[in-house]
Design a protein around this motif. Sequence first.
Motif, PDB file in Angstrom:
ATOM      1  N   TRP A1060       0.798  -1.228   0.000  1.00 33.03           N
ATOM      2  CA  TRP A1060       0.000   0.000   0.000  1.00 33.03           C
ATOM      3  C   TRP A1060       0.835   1.285   0.000  1.00 33.03           C
ATOM      4  O   TRP A1060       0.462   2.260   0.649  1.00 33.03           O
ATOM      5  N   GLN A1062       0.907   3.677  -2.313  1.00 30.01           N
ATOM      6  CA  GLN A1062       0.250   4.029  -3.568  1.00 30.01           C
ATOM      7  C   GLN A1062       0.853   5.245  -4.253  1.00 30.01           C
ATOM      8  O   GLN A1062       0.691   5.425  -5.460  1.00 30.01           O
ATOM      9  N   LYS A1084      -0.244  -3.829  -3.988  1.00 28.47           N
ATOM     10  CA  LYS A1084      -1.056  -2.616  -3.997  1.00 28.47           C
ATOM     11  C   LYS A1084      -0.217  -1.336  -3.996  1.00 28.47           C
ATOM     12  O   LYS A1084      -0.504  -0.399  -3.244  1.00 28.47           O
ATOM     13  N   GLU A1086      -0.008   0.928  -6.667  1.00 29.77           N
ATOM     14  CA  GLU A1086      -0.649   1.073  -7.961  1.00 29.77           C
ATOM     15  C   GLU A1086       0.059   2.027  -8.905  1.00 29.77           C
ATOM     16  O   GLU A1086      -0.114   1.947 -10.126  1.00 29.77           O
ATOM     17  N   ASN A1087       0.846   2.951  -8.365  1.00 27.50           N
ATOM     18  CA  ASN A1087       1.532   3.921  -9.220  1.00 27.50           C
ATOM     19  C   ASN A1087       3.016   3.631  -9.391  1.00 27.50           C
ATOM     20  O   ASN A1087       3.734   4.428  -9.996  1.00 27.50           O
ATOM     21  N   GLY A1105      -1.377  -6.348  -7.663  1.00 29.69           N
ATOM     22  CA  GLY A1105      -2.049  -5.054  -7.604  1.00 29.69           C
ATOM     23  C   GLY A1105      -1.158  -3.892  -7.980  1.00 29.69           C
ATOM     24  O   GLY A1105      -1.334  -2.790  -7.449  1.00 29.69           O
ATOM     25  N   CYS A1106      -0.212  -4.115  -8.891  1.00 31.30           N
ATOM     26  CA  CYS A1106       0.692  -3.063  -9.370  1.00 31.30           C
ATOM     27  C   CYS A1106       0.603  -3.034 -10.896  1.00 31.30           C
ATOM     28  O   CYS A1106       1.449  -3.628 -11.594  1.00 31.30           O
ATOM     29  N   PRO A1107      -0.428  -2.404 -11.479  1.00 28.47           N
ATOM     30  CA  PRO A1107      -0.698  -2.533 -12.913  1.00 28.47           C
ATOM     31  C   PRO A1107       0.405  -2.002 -13.812  1.00 28.47           C
ATOM     32  O   PRO A1107       0.660  -2.586 -14.877  1.00 28.47           O
TER      33      PRO A1107
END
Length: 1134
Positions: A1060, A1062, A1084, A1086-1087, A1105-1107
């Motif tokens: 997390w 982010q 997670k 994500e950025n 969760g890390c696109p």
Amino acid sequence: MADAFVTDLASGLVFKLVSLAAEEVIQAWNLQENLVMLRERLETIDALLSDADSKKLNMSAVQSWFNKLEDVAREADAFMDELAYEVTRRKVENRGMLGHFFSTKNSVLYRSKVAHKIKSIHTSFDNIFQLARDLGLQPVAQLTTTVQPREMRNTPPFEYESLIVGRDDEISFLVDAVCTNHAEDLPVIAVMGMGGQGKTTLARMVYNSDVVTDTFKKRMWVTVSDDFDFMKILNQMVASLTSTASGVKFLLVLDDVWNERPEQWDNLRNSLLGVGGARESKILITTRKQKVVEVMRCLITHRVEKLSEEDSWELFKRRAFSRGGVLETAKFAAMGRKMVERCGGLPLAIKALEGLLHSKKSEQEWLRIQDSATWDSNDDVLPSLRLSYDNLPHSSLKKCFAYCSILPKDSEIWKDEMVCIWMALGFLLPPKGSNKLMEDIGSEYFNILLWNCLLQDGERNYEGGIYSYKMHDLVHDLALDLSKHHSVTVKADHELNDISKAIYVRVDEGISNIKPPILRRNFEKVQVLYAESRIVRDLVPYPRHLIGLVLKHSYEGELPNSLSNLKYLKYLDISRCYNMNKLPDYIARLYNLQTLSVQSATQLPRNICNLINLRHILVFDSYYNDVESSDMFSGIERLSCLQTLPHFVVSRDHQCVIGQLGSFKNLQGTLRLFALGDVENMEEASKTSLHTKSNIEHLKLVWKKNEDVMGKKEYNHEDVMEGLQPHANLKELTVENFTGKKFATWITIMTNLEFITFRNCKRCEEFPQLGHLPKLRKIFIKGMDNVKVISSHLCGSQGGISGELNENGAEETVATMYPSLTHLYLRNSPKLEEWVDPAMDTSGEDPNNVLAFPKLEVLDIKRCSKLRRIPGSCYPLMKTLHIRDLDSSKLLESLSKKACGLTYLQLQNISGGVGCSSSSSMNCIMGELLENNSVSLKTLSVGKLQGLTYLTLGVGLKSLLVIDLPDLNTINVIKDLSIWGCPNYEVFAQSVSSAIECLTLGGFSEDLDEFPWPLSFSFPNVIELTVWGWEKLKWIVDEEQPDDYLSSIFPSLRELHIHWFQGVKSLPISLAKLPFLERLSIVKCENMESLPNFHDNLQFLWIGGCPIIKERYRKGSGPEWSKIQHIKQIDGLD
């Protein structure tokens, strides 16, 4: 063996004929004479089968006759199912117009068609009789009843044995091996031996031993068998481990491993090393194969030996001569020893033999089994298993056993599901004149198979109850042998030429490319089909007499229209189909359906009440979010056979009146009643006659949420509950959204109650007297806003009264309240101040003469802010204590003196209280509580405890979680420390930093601009670190820090979990410089866009969760893949 499928066929058909002959439609069509002739032929068939059995004819000589007889019998069976369907259809679709309908042209044509079909069946049976005469068969007896009376032995209840014989030293050795720390990461310990030696039983004893359960926070049991699906195992482990904090020590048992492919094992092991388990985790396997031991590089291998002669005899005696069996005389013992010797020291063979002989009461019966030629057979089946099957008391029971061959090896078997399928196939017909339900016969059959070790217990719930069963793979081999050609599993590469006789078939997806003519030829005799839901439309059109259909796996959309033609279908199971829409309306026209099993109540079709033969509506998902708007049971009184009803919603607008349930005498299991505010009064409620329904074990009573209750209505609710009195056999009661001020009086006389729940009964002011209920094990109370005091009065002889000696040796009377209660949950009751027992009351009882909660194991109190005390002088068995959100520490102070064996303690948001003396300060309370539990306590979680400045931890503590304790400045040594929301943690952590090996940091204020790494000290021995961030953070480590910043704080770190962050776009270089880092997981973020260049020590990387990272570093194709491809195991980038 054909006899398992042919014998008793005729009796079943006679039973159907008798039922059909009584129907008004049949009588109007004047078909009785035709059916009487058909019945006579069927009775002759049974007599011929009896003659064939008595003459013990060579099967090869009569096999052709058996095959032809089976074909004709199945044709007759299908015809009668079709006739039953037509009878039911006309009942449903032409209610009130039967007389008119009989004279229609369609009706006359159908009657002619039926007569012609009966004549064709007569001709086929005449040919069968001629073949029988050619073989020398003669009818030896004629059936005089519809179904021959059967003797049902009083088989003793199945005993769930907790001990095994002759294995104590082996169990101790394996427990030590599993619990000892080894130098190797994730060591594998093997239990190896031949089939039937008890490998699984031995592993289960280790798995459930107290030492192992205390050592491993997470335990998982996976039965592997032939299908070594490492991704399935991995996904189960990830789901289990990620549900708790990382770094959890786990034990994984892989039972019955056959796979010899080293690359699959290496993939699994490398993945398990990175999913977050502690380094001391272990794997225990059972296998028959030395090659498996070698491939899995087992650190320790224990070879299970056969039982000694004396241990074999001891195991045999336990049941063969137990209550209900014969006495252990010299003659019986001599015969028993001779047969036990033939079992070769295999526990499975011995248990099968003892179960068989326990039911034999004479020396002649024992002698017949001792001298059986089966002992000298050369097939691959254990003789004692074959004898157990041969001696099953009913041919229909043999069919039930043989049916189990269609289940995959080591699969879970659900008793109710299996009984419903046996019933659909016609195996459970009751004797003539008997009122016994088919389901009761099925339950007895199931228990007989258990007693004879042809089935065995499987998984147990946390209360020790068995919820599923299994079949040993050697027993499964016997079932397969009995079901040759009749039971087939079709895989993608399976040749279809040998399945044309199959009546039970299981298929996988690979069959979808087979051409229709081949499917038609091979599937036309199928009666039960297990299939992937995605290929059902390819298979369903071809079976001519499909009785059972079981679908599984995800299915989006509706079932194909081809299912509407399955007029014979009696069992439909889509409970394993996820994402499936509501069942199509045509399902309500499958009038022969007896059992419908679905995943969700929302899948049930409209007009379900047209299925007037329905006996069981099974809903797998017990959560009913949208059920209160349901009107599907309008007209439910037509389901006269119904026994299992998932729920009923009272709705006058939809003619769903609660009194309609009164006619269902055989309702069983769980019954949930919703929208009870629509019930007018006690008289209407009493029409349900719940007090007569002795098989209902769980009753749920639900009123509507936020219902407007004024004056008269509240008393209506009380009267309605009074009228819903269940039978005294009730085991579980749930009451939700009740708006009366007091509960029904009948609650206090439910002496078999084990679990009671009161949820959101916000207006209730009185709590019922429950302390005298002898079997009550769990109480869950939530949202009782107006209850201030819970009291328990002694109810004369109803209370638990016992005599005990006092310190002077004199006997005194002791009253026990809540004698069996193990779990107590109190939630969201803001006015509750105290729970008092008679000793605290005005009764004058001496406190020493009342014992409350003697067996309490779990006490969980949340958001009961005013609660000050509960009864009980001590809690000797309490293991778990969880308290949060109290305005005063008085309750905690009281409990600190009474709890002395806790293993888990969680305390949060407890105020010091007003006017507390220094002796009752939070430090003193916690000091006493921790001292009294210093050896037993393993896990401690503390947060927001007003005034707490220090913690003196016991020697047994393994894990500590600290949450938002701004005053805490001192703790003693701990290896596993989690710090949550304590930015000043350096104050107390520095003194123990050198002892910590596993550390979690997170939950800090989101106002902070940077992560609060320690400034003045390091954690030199931390090998596993988990950090949790927040959205505002831009850096995990400030970019101005040197490259060795993290190495200086965590010089020994080997495993790192990042969650997390982010706002972070890249990992710091100092992370890549950690010299011993082997495993890294990033979740997670994500950025996050980039990863540093990792050194060669890193063995495992897991991304979730890390696109952006997933796209740039995608395995094999991402533009940055080359930077990390040297890492041995990478998950999440596929």
